[in-house]
Design an enzyme around this catalytic site. Sequence first.
Site, PDB file in Angstrom:
ATOM      1  CG  ASN A   1       5.129   5.447   1.454  1.00  0.00           C
ATOM      2  OD1 ASN A   1       5.820   5.128   0.942  1.00  0.00           O
ATOM      3  ND2 ASN A   1       4.476   5.472   2.769  1.00  0.00           N
TER       4      ASN A   1
ATOM      5  CD  GLU B   1      10.192   1.208   5.521  1.00  0.00           C
ATOM      6  OE1 GLU B   1      10.762   0.711   4.962  1.00  0.00           O
ATOM      7  OE2 GLU B   1      10.281   0.802   6.836  1.00  0.00           O
TER       8      GLU B   1
ATOM      9  CG  ASP C   1      -3.067   2.051   5.704  1.00  0.00           C
ATOM     10  OD1 ASP C   1      -3.447   2.825   5.993  1.00  0.00           O
ATOM     11  OD2 ASP C   1      -2.495   1.038   6.552  1.00  0.00           O
TER      12      ASP C   1
ATOM     13  CB  SER D   1       0.556   9.598   3.522  1.00  0.00           C
ATOM     14  OG  SER D   1       0.519   8.953   2.721  1.00  0.00           O
TER      15      SER D   1
ATOM     16  CE  LYS E   1       0.599   1.549   4.361  1.00  0.00           C
ATOM     17  NZ  LYS E   1       1.013   3.093   4.716  1.00  0.00           N
TER      18      LYS E   1
END
Length: 324
Positions: free
Chosen positions: A249, A267, A237, A247, A185
């Site tokens: 990402n 990540e 998520d 977030s 995700k």
Amino acid sequence: MQISVIGCGRWGSLIAWYLERIGHSVSLYGRAASPHFQALVQTRKNEVLELPENVRLVSDLEEACRAGILLVSVPSQKLRGLMKELAALDLHGKEIVLCMKGLEVETGKRLSQIAEEELAQDNRTAVWLGPGHVQEFLAGVPNCMVIDSRHEDLKKKLIEAFSGKLIRFYYGEDLIGNEIGAATKNVIGIAAGILDGLHLSTLKGALMSRGTHEIAALIGAMGGNPFSAYGLCHLGDYEATVFSPYSHNRAFGECVAQGKSYPSLAEGVATAAAVMVLKERYGVELPICSAVYRILYQNAKPEEEIGILFNRSLKREWNSGKEF
């Protein structure tokens, strides 16, 4: 319950804060030279929270490991090194809970696999996964999360011990699916940020639908339950990863699309490379993850990758339920 949290970043510190709040005796470990740990020692604060006085700060790993349950919250690519350090200590009978999301970039291995490879056979491992941002928990916003393990009694023990008004835990039933879903995700989150950076946010609906579809196919090919992709660890998520201003990402992906640098760990960057290992190993078509990989590692232009995705061969949305 005596608990040590290994890793004093924002999420590890939040876990320590939360577990102390619901009545556990908690130690928080960080390396003495870590700026995060030094700041906590000096002020008991980081950029988002203040630790309760009852949370003990520990810089000796052996001392931290005297607790019966060890919760680990470190960057995923540092997990194997940490597990080797832990294996050198007397950890017989300890229970390890991995509170992070990712895959080992060189091998594509899940984090629970890494822990089980490095630790003794009597060290039982679980994962704590699912949506939620530190800032929202601190503001009193509750969320639902998952604990999964190969050991049913350990899942029960942890869920009963860790549940509180801020977090409702569910029993995970597919360790492969939950770990793969949680890790990937973050790749979808980077893709969402790229869309934001290109002013194509309206495509996030399609991203969520097709992203879940391709991750379900990967999970199934690996021997997990494809429907795990539609649970809390992946689709559940997405709000926290695809839309939230917190977030990392998503924010990283937006910076990539705009040609800017991003200061914090995302990540999904390492995970995008690890997923390519799994793509080749299991022969699964992963168009979105592959596009993100090419942008991050092969200097592909985001606009061109969006065009490639749109120009793929036309196909049915679903194949009569026969496959993912």
